[in-house]
Design an enzyme around this catalytic site. Structure first.
Site, PDB file in Angstrom:
ATOM      1  N   HIS A  44     -41.847  32.519 -48.918  1.00 27.18           N
ATOM      2  CA  HIS A  44     -43.256  32.727 -49.693  1.00 27.18           C
ATOM      3  C   HIS A  44     -44.084  33.491 -48.757  1.00 27.18           C
ATOM      4  O   HIS A  44     -45.433  33.762 -49.328  1.00 27.18           O
ATOM      5  CB  HIS A  44     -43.696  31.367 -50.203  1.00 27.18           C
ATOM      6  CG  HIS A  44     -42.900  30.766 -51.226  1.00 27.18           C
ATOM      7  ND1 HIS A  44     -42.889  29.498 -51.406  1.00 27.18           N
ATOM      8  CD2 HIS A  44     -41.862  30.975 -52.012  1.00 27.18           C
ATOM      9  CE1 HIS A  44     -42.169  28.868 -52.280  1.00 27.18           C
ATOM     10  NE2 HIS A  44     -41.632  30.131 -52.796  1.00 27.18           N
ATOM     11  N   THR A  79     -40.575  18.518 -48.583  1.00 23.48           N
ATOM     12  CA  THR A  79     -40.748  19.615 -49.474  1.00 23.48           C
ATOM     13  C   THR A  79     -40.385  18.687 -50.795  1.00 23.48           C
ATOM     14  O   THR A  79     -39.571  17.855 -50.764  1.00 23.48           O
ATOM     15  CB  THR A  79     -39.818  20.685 -49.461  1.00 23.48           C
ATOM     16  OG1 THR A  79     -39.805  21.444 -50.830  1.00 23.48           O
ATOM     17  CG2 THR A  79     -38.211  20.310 -49.346  1.00 23.48           C
TER      18      THR A  79
HETATM   19  P1  NAD Z   1     -45.453  20.035 -51.747  1.00 23.27           P
HETATM   20  O1  NAD Z   1     -46.717  19.869 -51.678  1.00 23.27           O
HETATM   21  O2  NAD Z   1     -44.603  20.403 -53.343  1.00 23.27           O
HETATM   22  O3  NAD Z   1     -44.422  18.729 -51.373  1.00 23.27           O
HETATM   23  C1  NAD Z   1     -44.696  18.350 -50.057  1.00 23.27           C
HETATM   24  C2  NAD Z   1     -43.734  17.119 -50.014  1.00 23.27           C
HETATM   25  O4  NAD Z   1     -43.838  16.758 -48.604  1.00 23.27           O
HETATM   26  C3  NAD Z   1     -44.025  16.099 -50.830  1.00 23.27           C
HETATM   27  O5  NAD Z   1     -42.984  15.129 -51.376  1.00 23.27           O
HETATM   28  C4  NAD Z   1     -44.935  14.892 -49.853  1.00 23.27           C
HETATM   29  O6  NAD Z   1     -44.693  13.620 -50.110  1.00 23.27           O
HETATM   30  C5  NAD Z   1     -43.859  15.192 -48.483  1.00 23.27           C
HETATM   31  N1  NAD Z   1     -44.906  15.257 -47.282  1.00 23.27           N
HETATM   32  C6  NAD Z   1     -46.170  15.481 -46.892  1.00 23.27           C
HETATM   33  N2  NAD Z   1     -46.481  15.353 -45.862  1.00 23.27           N
HETATM   34  C7  NAD Z   1     -45.085  14.945 -45.345  1.00 23.27           C
HETATM   35  C8  NAD Z   1     -45.134  14.551 -43.810  1.00 23.27           C
HETATM   36  N3  NAD Z   1     -45.955  14.544 -42.864  1.00 23.27           N
HETATM   37  N4  NAD Z   1     -43.789  13.950 -43.582  1.00 23.27           N
HETATM   38  C9  NAD Z   1     -42.955  13.912 -44.678  1.00 23.27           C
HETATM   39  N5  NAD Z   1     -43.003  14.400 -45.741  1.00 23.27           N
HETATM   40  C10 NAD Z   1     -44.228  14.750 -46.019  1.00 23.27           C
HETATM   41  O7  NAD Z   1     -44.734  21.347 -51.194  1.00 23.27           O
HETATM   42  P2  NAD Z   1     -43.624  22.530 -51.269  1.00 23.27           P
HETATM   43  O8  NAD Z   1     -42.266  21.599 -51.885  1.00 23.27           O
HETATM   44  O9  NAD Z   1     -43.459  23.168 -49.946  1.00 23.27           O
HETATM   45  O10 NAD Z   1     -44.127  23.213 -52.163  1.00 23.27           O
HETATM   46  C11 NAD Z   1     -45.184  23.773 -52.291  1.00 23.27           C
HETATM   47  C12 NAD Z   1     -45.528  25.191 -52.183  1.00 23.27           C
HETATM   48  O11 NAD Z   1     -46.900  25.686 -51.797  1.00 23.27           O
HETATM   49  C13 NAD Z   1     -44.904  26.015 -51.370  1.00 23.27           C
HETATM   50  O12 NAD Z   1     -44.192  27.144 -52.124  1.00 23.27           O
HETATM   51  C14 NAD Z   1     -45.656  26.740 -50.539  1.00 23.27           C
HETATM   52  O13 NAD Z   1     -45.415  27.890 -50.249  1.00 23.27           O
HETATM   53  C15 NAD Z   1     -46.939  26.353 -50.595  1.00 23.27           C
HETATM   54  N6  NAD Z   1     -47.747  25.597 -49.678  1.00 23.27           N
HETATM   55  C16 NAD Z   1     -47.857  25.816 -48.275  1.00 23.27           C
HETATM   56  C17 NAD Z   1     -48.543  25.310 -47.462  1.00 23.27           C
HETATM   57  C18 NAD Z   1     -48.348  25.726 -45.952  1.00 23.27           C
HETATM   58  O14 NAD Z   1     -47.953  26.699 -45.457  1.00 23.27           O
HETATM   59  N7  NAD Z   1     -48.404  24.667 -45.063  1.00 23.27           N
HETATM   60  C19 NAD Z   1     -49.307  24.129 -47.908  1.00 23.27           C
HETATM   61  C20 NAD Z   1     -49.468  23.982 -49.001  1.00 23.27           C
HETATM   62  C21 NAD Z   1     -48.526  24.615 -50.071  1.00 23.27           C
END
Ligand code: NAD
Ligand code: ZN
Length: 238
Positions: free
Chosen positions: A118, A188
């Site tokens: 992304h 994820t």
């Molecule tokens: P999502 O927010 O949809 O899901 C995150 C998942 O990770 C959830 O199931 C949650 O329960 C789990 N989780 C959260 N913290 C955790 C931890 N410490 N250990 C284990 N599990 C944990 O995220 P996604 O599937 O990556 O999709 C979201 C979209 O948003 C992506 O396309 C991404 O580009 C973007 N995004 C990116 C960031 C970043 O770059 N850090 C942050 C937020 C969103």
């Protein structure tokens, strides 16, 4: 943990497929977790709406206000998961990181074999002359950021909802996933397409899922660990 260590010890080609949960322990909120951005509303709009391609073109001022306030985390540093993945790459075991994250923390940790599906908040380009700008530069602008050379709008190199993914990044990611023997899927929700369907390219031996909650890929996994990615990955011995 013992089972995970055995899988890692026996693996020759590991690919790590990660999402926002990999960086929550670095202080960056995810989207769909308990404190995720998708659980909140901003003047009646959701984060998903504001991070869409159409919103960017229709309401650029509001897009950039939201983007600077919620997507940029200059203080965030790699956590134990990022650091362990660097050790695994250095040891020749990790063949690639396929990430949905845009935060650039895998590169900060030193990894080179990173497929950022992304894009990355670290890169910004003028939409007219293609001049590059840093995240720091973006942070110090206000309103709609304009190119210092030609006055064009400077757009983050981040895939917005509704935009296609980069073809070459996708090809590389799918090649690595289809050629690895061990795939670790971590932090994820697997709700974002087409990224989630990349897992269909995996035909290796071990599918490990690490997440705080249950996710669909868990059914196909040879090992499912419930817990924090940084805590679990950090405890591994390379
Ligand atoms: P999502 O927010 O949809 O899901 C995150 C998942 O990770 C959830 O199931 C949650 O329960 C789990 N989780 C959260 N913290 C955790 C931890 N410490 N250990 C284990 N599990 C944990 O995220 P996604 O599937 O990556 O999709 C979201 C979209 O948003 C992506 O396309 C991404 O580009 C973007 N995004 C990116 C960031 C970043 O770059 N850090 C942050 C937020 C969103
Ligand atoms: Zn320009």
């Amino acid at each position: 943990m013992k089972n995970l260590q055995e899988i890692i010890d026996g693996a020759r080609r590991i690919v790590f497929f990660g999402g926002a949960g990999v960086s929550t322990e670095s202080g960056i909120p995810d989207f769909r977790g308990v404190d995720g951005l998708f659980r909140q509303q901003y003047d009646g709009l959701t984060a998903e709406m504001m991070l869409s391609e159409s919103f960017f073109y229709l309401h650029p001022e509001r897009f950039f206000d939201f983007y600077r306030a919620h997507m940029l985390h200059p203080e965030a540093r790699p956590n134990a998961a990022h650091r362990k993945l660097f050790e695994l790459e250095r040891a020749g075991k990790l063949r690639g990181i396929v990430t949905q994250n845009i935060d650039g923390l895998h590169r900060d940790a030193g990894n080179r074999l990173v497929y950022e599906l992304h894009g990355s908040v670290r890169e910004n380009y003028c939409m007219d002359c293609n001049r590059a700008y840093s995240m720091d530069w973006m942070l110090h602008t206000g309103g709609v950021p304009r190119c210092e050379k030609c006055g064009g709008v400077v757009k983050p190199y981040v895939v917005l909802y509704g935009e296609p993914l980069d073809k070459y990044t996708c090809m590389g990611a799918c090649r690595e996933i289809s050629g690895c023997d061990t795939l670790i899927v971590a932090g994820t929700s697997l709700e974002v397409e087409p990224a989630a369907s990349f897992l269909d390219y995996f035909h290796g031996r071990e599918l490990v899922v690490i997440n705080r909650e249950e996710i669909p890929a868990g059914e196909r996994a040879t090992l499912c660990l419930r817990g924090g990615v940084a805590e679990i990955m950090g405890a591994l011995k390379v």
